[in-house]
Design a protein around this motif. Structure first.
Motif, PDB file in Angstrom:
ATOM      1  N   TYR A 297       9.781   0.721  47.748  1.00  0.00           N
ATOM      2  CA  TYR A 297      10.994   1.539  47.738  1.00  0.00           C
ATOM      3  C   TYR A 297      11.473   1.857  49.169  1.00  0.00           C
ATOM      4  CZ  TYR A 297      14.433   5.098  46.922  1.00  0.00           C
ATOM      5  OH  TYR A 297      15.627   5.790  46.934  1.00  0.00           O
ATOM      6  N   LEU A 298      10.538   2.271  50.012  1.00  0.00           N
ATOM      7  CA  LEU A 298      10.935   2.681  51.371  1.00  0.00           C
ATOM      8  C   LEU A 298      11.048   1.491  52.319  1.00  0.00           C
ATOM      9  CD1 LEU A 298       8.394   5.655  51.833  1.00  0.00           C
ATOM     10  CD2 LEU A 298      10.787   5.853  51.132  1.00  0.00           C
ATOM     11  N   THR A 353       9.554  14.636  51.452  1.00  0.00           N
ATOM     12  CA  THR A 353      11.021  14.744  51.401  1.00  0.00           C
ATOM     13  C   THR A 353      11.643  14.096  52.642  1.00  0.00           C
ATOM     14  OG1 THR A 353      10.748  16.821  50.247  1.00  0.00           O
ATOM     15  CG2 THR A 353      12.942  16.372  51.141  1.00  0.00           C
ATOM     16  N   SER A 354      11.089  14.456  53.833  1.00  0.00           N
ATOM     17  CA  SER A 354      11.718  13.905  55.045  1.00  0.00           C
ATOM     18  C   SER A 354      11.380  12.425  55.225  1.00  0.00           C
ATOM     19  CB  SER A 354      11.362  14.720  56.286  1.00  0.00           C
ATOM     20  OG  SER A 354      10.029  15.071  56.263  1.00  0.00           O
ATOM     21  N   THR A 355      10.222  11.988  54.749  1.00  0.00           N
ATOM     22  CA  THR A 355       9.887  10.555  54.851  1.00  0.00           C
ATOM     23  C   THR A 355      10.878   9.736  54.021  1.00  0.00           C
ATOM     24  OG1 THR A 355       7.544  11.077  55.118  1.00  0.00           O
ATOM     25  CG2 THR A 355       8.050   8.837  54.427  1.00  0.00           C
ATOM     26  N   ILE A 356      11.168  10.215  52.804  1.00  0.00           N
ATOM     27  CA  ILE A 356      12.117   9.487  51.937  1.00  0.00           C
ATOM     28  C   ILE A 356      13.504   9.476  52.592  1.00  0.00           C
ATOM     29  CG2 ILE A 356      13.261   9.481  49.664  1.00  0.00           C
ATOM     30  CD1 ILE A 356      10.625  10.929  48.619  1.00  0.00           C
ATOM     31  N   ALA A 357      13.923  10.634  53.105  1.00  0.00           N
ATOM     32  CA  ALA A 357      15.262  10.715  53.723  1.00  0.00           C
ATOM     33  C   ALA A 357      15.336   9.813  54.966  1.00  0.00           C
ATOM     34  CB  ALA A 357      15.553  12.160  54.103  1.00  0.00           C
ATOM     35  N   PHE A 359      13.568   6.990  55.677  1.00  0.00           N
ATOM     36  CA  PHE A 359      13.559   5.540  55.414  1.00  0.00           C
ATOM     37  C   PHE A 359      14.684   5.092  54.502  1.00  0.00           C
ATOM     38  CE2 PHE A 359       8.944   5.846  56.625  1.00  0.00           C
ATOM     39  CZ  PHE A 359       9.066   5.069  57.768  1.00  0.00           C
ATOM     40  N   ARG A 360      15.234   6.025  53.690  1.00  0.00           N
ATOM     41  CA  ARG A 360      16.294   5.630  52.752  1.00  0.00           C
ATOM     42  C   ARG A 360      17.514   6.541  52.890  1.00  0.00           C
ATOM     43  NH1 ARG A 360      15.560   2.420  48.476  1.00  0.00           N
ATOM     44  NH2 ARG A 360      17.816   2.546  48.598  1.00  0.00           N
ATOM     45  N   PRO A 361      18.119   6.559  54.107  1.00  0.00           N
ATOM     46  CA  PRO A 361      19.298   7.415  54.295  1.00  0.00           C
ATOM     47  C   PRO A 361      20.448   7.014  53.370  1.00  0.00           C
ATOM     48  CG  PRO A 361      19.021   5.903  56.147  1.00  0.00           C
ATOM     49  CD  PRO A 361      17.814   5.754  55.292  1.00  0.00           C
ATOM     50  N   PRO A 365      21.267  12.085  47.035  1.00  0.00           N
ATOM     51  CA  PRO A 365      20.270  13.154  46.839  1.00  0.00           C
ATOM     52  C   PRO A 365      19.582  13.097  45.473  1.00  0.00           C
ATOM     53  CG  PRO A 365      22.297  14.051  47.761  1.00  0.00           C
ATOM     54  CD  PRO A 365      22.574  12.617  47.438  1.00  0.00           C
ATOM     55  N   VAL A 366      20.309  12.697  44.440  1.00  0.00           N
ATOM     56  CA  VAL A 366      19.685  12.664  43.097  1.00  0.00           C
ATOM     57  C   VAL A 366      18.584  11.607  43.084  1.00  0.00           C
ATOM     58  CG1 VAL A 366      20.100  12.234  40.639  1.00  0.00           C
ATOM     59  CG2 VAL A 366      21.846  13.393  42.020  1.00  0.00           C
ATOM     60  N   GLU A 367      18.894  10.436  43.649  1.00  0.00           N
ATOM     61  CA  GLU A 367      17.885   9.359  43.688  1.00  0.00           C
ATOM     62  C   GLU A 367      16.665   9.802  44.503  1.00  0.00           C
ATOM     63  OE1 GLU A 367      19.269   5.363  44.399  1.00  0.00           O
ATOM     64  OE2 GLU A 367      17.449   4.869  45.512  1.00  0.00           O
ATOM     65  N   ARG A 368      16.937  10.408  45.650  1.00  0.00           N
ATOM     66  CA  ARG A 368      15.813  10.845  46.495  1.00  0.00           C
ATOM     67  C   ARG A 368      14.939  11.866  45.764  1.00  0.00           C
ATOM     68  NH1 ARG A 368      18.483  12.342  52.182  1.00  0.00           N
ATOM     69  NH2 ARG A 368      19.921  10.596  52.296  1.00  0.00           N
ATOM     70  N   GLU A 369      15.577  12.754  45.005  1.00  0.00           N
ATOM     71  CA  GLU A 369      14.825  13.762  44.267  1.00  0.00           C
ATOM     72  C   GLU A 369      13.920  13.095  43.214  1.00  0.00           C
ATOM     73  OE1 GLU A 369      14.390  16.877  45.148  1.00  0.00           O
ATOM     74  OE2 GLU A 369      12.998  16.867  43.437  1.00  0.00           O
ATOM     75  N   HIS A 370      14.466  12.085  42.548  1.00  0.00           N
ATOM     76  CA  HIS A 370      13.637  11.360  41.569  1.00  0.00           C
ATOM     77  C   HIS A 370      12.434  10.717  42.261  1.00  0.00           C
ATOM     78  CE1 HIS A 370      15.955  11.862  37.992  1.00  0.00           C
ATOM     79  NE2 HIS A 370      17.037  11.228  38.439  1.00  0.00           N
TER      80      HIS A 370
END
Ligand code: ATP
Length: 407
Positions: A297-298, A353-357, A359-361, A365-370
């Motif tokens: 994913y990332l 949370t910050s790792t996902i944000a 690598f996947r800017p 937000p909904v996808e990142r939350e999932h």
């Protein structure tokens, strides 16, 4: 399954055949050294579990014409061979001398007999022994797979392909777990995409597509038979299929087995409980699975390894302190007391949370939350609280991500 022990032979009347190129200068020799197994692995004076020397162009077991090299691991070399009998290309995993491979064969048999759906597990087609120098080598014949989950391949594939791979792998793991089998070594080299069959191609067309074998006679060792160090194939995107598979059951175990094969997955894939002397479990596989999911994913590993203390420091920085009662149980040297300090929390600049944000800017937000929900429910220290494969497949956030990417 019949096991035959036969000495290798050369293909008859095929002495003009093209089987690649020998290195022609020191630069090529050095480049080759970077991508092949160390020659000491063939030296009985250096190791009691030697590799079996093989050269491209020879026929093993009167049947398998070695056409190229696929790769090597700690206890085996893997070769691309043309099965002269079935007229198809296969992968031959040639084990080091000794008992290597015996456990894998036992586990493979267990899988073949008890796992309901083995369609995404790489199981063997046949097996035989090669007589070595005072020992013997087990050979396992596998279907020839495509590229493993390396960064070079990841960069080329779409998110839809990656998420489909994540789903296929989880289903494969669920099947394995349902039969009571723990894989114990889920990592990027054991997860492979499929490969379009190549047996209809001439050898020169295969070499054009996969790269010509660049090779060198095994140096420095006074060997009893000729063998070569060979640059592995590179599978182009045009030959990769969308199917995704899990292989290598070399340290797999049936839950409850009294004897457990020694071994861990590479540190980046190993669950922290395993690294604190906890018994191998389905939950260990799920941690490793989530590292692979994160890679898919990332595009990057979820935890860094460069901090003092290595991967565990990366995990603690992201998730917070390890359970206090694990202190003193770390399996490797260099453990830090700070890992168990319950007054510390995750670093807000480096948490999930910050790792996902980071690598996947591009993700909303909904996808990142999932994705955060998926990761945090598997990257949990207590193995009993980690989602199982079945639970994750049914998890609403996992389903939402799969739907987003059309899987
Ligand atoms: N059936 C196959 N088809 C294509 N490639 C394969 C196949 N089996 C293994 N490989 C590849 O061959 C390489 C060597 O595999 P092998 O199982 O010998 O070692 P490993 O898993 O990399 O290391 P270790 O066994 O020490 O953990 C890996 O890159 C793996 O992806």
């Amino acid at each position: 399954m019949a096991i035959v022990t036969v000495a290798p032979q050369s293909p008859k009347g095929d002495d003009t055949a093209d089987f690649g190129d020998f290195v022609s200068n020191e630069d090529e020799e050095l480049d080759l050294e970077e991508v092949v197994e160390p020659w000491v692995k063939y030296d009985a004076k250096e190791t009691s579990h030697v590799f079996y020397p093989i050269r491209v162009g020879e026929v093993l077991n009167e049947r398998y014409l070695i056409e190229h090299k696929v790769g090597s691991g700690g206890f085996s070399t893997v070769w691309m061979a043309h099965d002269l009998q079935e007229k198809r290309d296969v992968a031959l995993k040639v084990m080091s001398s000794g008992d290597y491979g015996e456990h894998e064969v036992r586990m493979q048999d267990e899988i073949i007999q008890t796992v309901q759906d083995t369609s995404h597990l790489v199981t063997y087609l046949a097996t035989f022994f090669l007589p070595g120098n005072g020992s013997r080598h087990r050979v396992l014949v596998f279907p020839l797979m495509g590229p493993c989950l390396c960064s070079a391949t990841l960069r080329k594939v779409t998110m839809a392909t990656r998420m489909s791979a994540a789903q296929q792998l989880l289903r494969a793991l669920e099947n394995l777990h349902n039969a009571g089998i723990v894989h114990r070594d889920l990592n990027e080299r054991n997860c492979m995409w499929g490969m379009v069959p190549t047996h209809k191609l001439s050898r020169s067309a295969k070499y054009k597509t996969l790269g010509r074998p660049l090779k060198q006679t095994i140096p420095f060792v006074d060997l009893w038979k000729v063998g070569e160090l060979v640059r592995p194939i590179e599978v182009p995107e045009s030959l990769r299929t969308e199917e995704f598979y899990l292989g290598d059951f070399g340290i797999a175990m049936k839950l409850g087995d009294s004897t457990v094969q020694r071994g861990y997955p590479p540190m980046e894939f190993c669950s922290p409980d395993r690294l604190h002397r906890k018994y191998p479990s389905f939950a260990c596989d799920m941690w490793s699975y989530m590292v692979i999911f994160s890679r898919l994913y990332l595009g990057f590993p979820p935890f860094p390894t460069y901090l003092k203390g290595g991967i565990i420091s990366g995990i603690v920085r992201s998730l917070g302190p390890l359970p206090e009662d694990w202190k003193g149980l770390y399996t490797h040297p260099g453990g830090l007391d700070s890992w168990y300090d319950q007054n510390e929390g995750p670093d807000p600049n480096n948490d999930l949370t910050s790792t996902i944000a980071y690598f996947r800017p591009d993700a909303d937000p909904v996808e990142r939350e999932h994705v955060h929900s998926i990761m945090s429910r598997v990257f949990t220290y207590c193995p009993e609280k980690r989602l199982t494969a079945t639970q994750l497949l049914q998890d609403s956030s996992f389903r939402a991500i799969m739907e987003r990417y059309g899987c």
